[in-house]
Design a protein around this motif. Structure first.
Motif, PDB file in Angstrom:
ATOM      1  N   UNK A 136       0.811  -1.214   0.000  1.00 14.52           N
ATOM      2  CA  UNK A 136       0.000   0.000   0.000  1.00 14.52           C
ATOM      3  C   UNK A 136       0.851   1.275   0.000  1.00 14.52           C
ATOM      4  N   UNK A 137       2.164   1.127   0.142  1.00 14.22           N
ATOM      5  CA  UNK A 137       3.062   2.284   0.098  1.00 14.22           C
ATOM      6  C   UNK A 137       3.946   2.257  -1.153  1.00 14.22           C
ATOM      7  N   UNK A 141       8.176   5.338  -9.652  1.00 16.65           N
ATOM      8  CA  UNK A 141       9.269   6.289  -9.700  1.00 16.65           C
ATOM      9  C   UNK A 141      10.176   6.304  -8.482  1.00 16.65           C
ATOM     10  N   UNK A 142       9.942   5.430  -7.512  1.00 15.73           N
ATOM     11  CA  UNK A 142      10.850   5.380  -6.359  1.00 15.73           C
ATOM     12  C   UNK A 142      12.195   4.827  -6.823  1.00 15.73           C
ATOM     13  N   UNK A 143      13.248   5.494  -6.441  1.00 13.28           N
ATOM     14  CA  UNK A 143      14.573   5.062  -6.866  1.00 13.28           C
ATOM     15  C   UNK A 143      15.151   4.080  -5.845  1.00 13.28           C
ATOM     16  N   UNK A 148       7.445   3.370  -0.055  1.00 11.23           N
ATOM     17  CA  UNK A 148       7.843   4.615   0.613  1.00 11.23           C
ATOM     18  C   UNK A 148       8.417   4.430   2.017  1.00 11.23           C
ATOM     19  N   UNK A 149       8.018   3.379   2.717  1.00 11.73           N
ATOM     20  CA  UNK A 149       8.519   3.150   4.071  1.00 11.73           C
ATOM     21  C   UNK A 149       9.985   2.716   4.089  1.00 11.73           C
ATOM     22  N   UNK A 172      15.576  11.441  -2.440  1.00 11.50           N
ATOM     23  CA  UNK A 172      14.612  10.413  -2.070  1.00 11.50           C
ATOM     24  C   UNK A 172      13.225  11.031  -2.061  1.00 11.50           C
ATOM     25  N   UNK A 173      12.357  10.423  -2.830  1.00 11.73           N
ATOM     26  CA  UNK A 173      10.997  10.930  -2.977  1.00 11.73           C
ATOM     27  C   UNK A 173      10.216  10.703  -1.707  1.00 11.73           C
TER      28      UNK A 173
END
Length: 173
Positions: A136-137, A141-143, A148-149, A172-173
């Protein structure tokens, strides 16, 4: 007598598992079982294939295009003894080492005194991408991470300051 490690696979030349041309070793075995894991074949500790670590190391050192090594999984901390053996040799040969784990940096730190293999592995890693994958995170485009966690941790700076220091080379996004 040769030393072996159980791997689910190898990416011989990767540009997506850390900066520069890298060799990626995918550990076989993971206890996290994250929902939506992109690599569930790596969870079974008896899957994959036993490989000779010294041969794997020599193959990396013999390839002048390789700038770094990434340990992914599965979870490399489940085979910390073997990965620490490889990491130490790669580090001595000036290769950059990244490692992915479902454990958080804080969890690993809290278990170092009772786990020498974790301590040895951590001491030879430059960057740790920590934390379980959380579906759910997930975000496009996350490098260098899946959700995200997860954090991109500068391990050596974090060890010096005894707290998480994020790797600053990348936005870091």
């Amino acid at each position: 007598m040769s030393k072996t490690i159980r791997l689910s696979g190898i990416a011989y030349e990767s540009l997506v598992n850390g900066p520069g041309m890298r060799r990626v070793f995918f550990s076989q075995g993971c206890n996290h079982n994250c929902k939506g894991c992109f690599n569930p074949d790596t969870h079974d500790f008896n899957g994959g294939e036993e490989m000779d670590m010294d041969e794997l190391i020599q193959d990396v050192l013999g390839n002048s295009m390789i700038r770094g090594v990434t340990f992914s999984g599965g979870d490399p901390f489940e085979r910390a003894y073997q990965f620490s053996y490889m990491a130490k040799i790669f580090k001595n040969n000036k290769l950059n080492i990244w490692c992915y784990t479902g454990y958080t940096f804080e969890y690993i730190m809290s278990h170092l005194e009772s786990n020498n293999a974790w301590k040895e592995l951590l001491s030879n890693i430059d960057v740790l991408v920590d934390g379980r994958f959380e579906e759910d995170k997930m975000e496009d485009g996350l490098k260098f991470r899946g959700s995200l966690n997860q954090r991109i941790v500068d391990v050596q700076e974090s060890l010096k300051h005894n707290k998480v220091i994020k790797f600053k080379e990348y936005e870091i996004k």
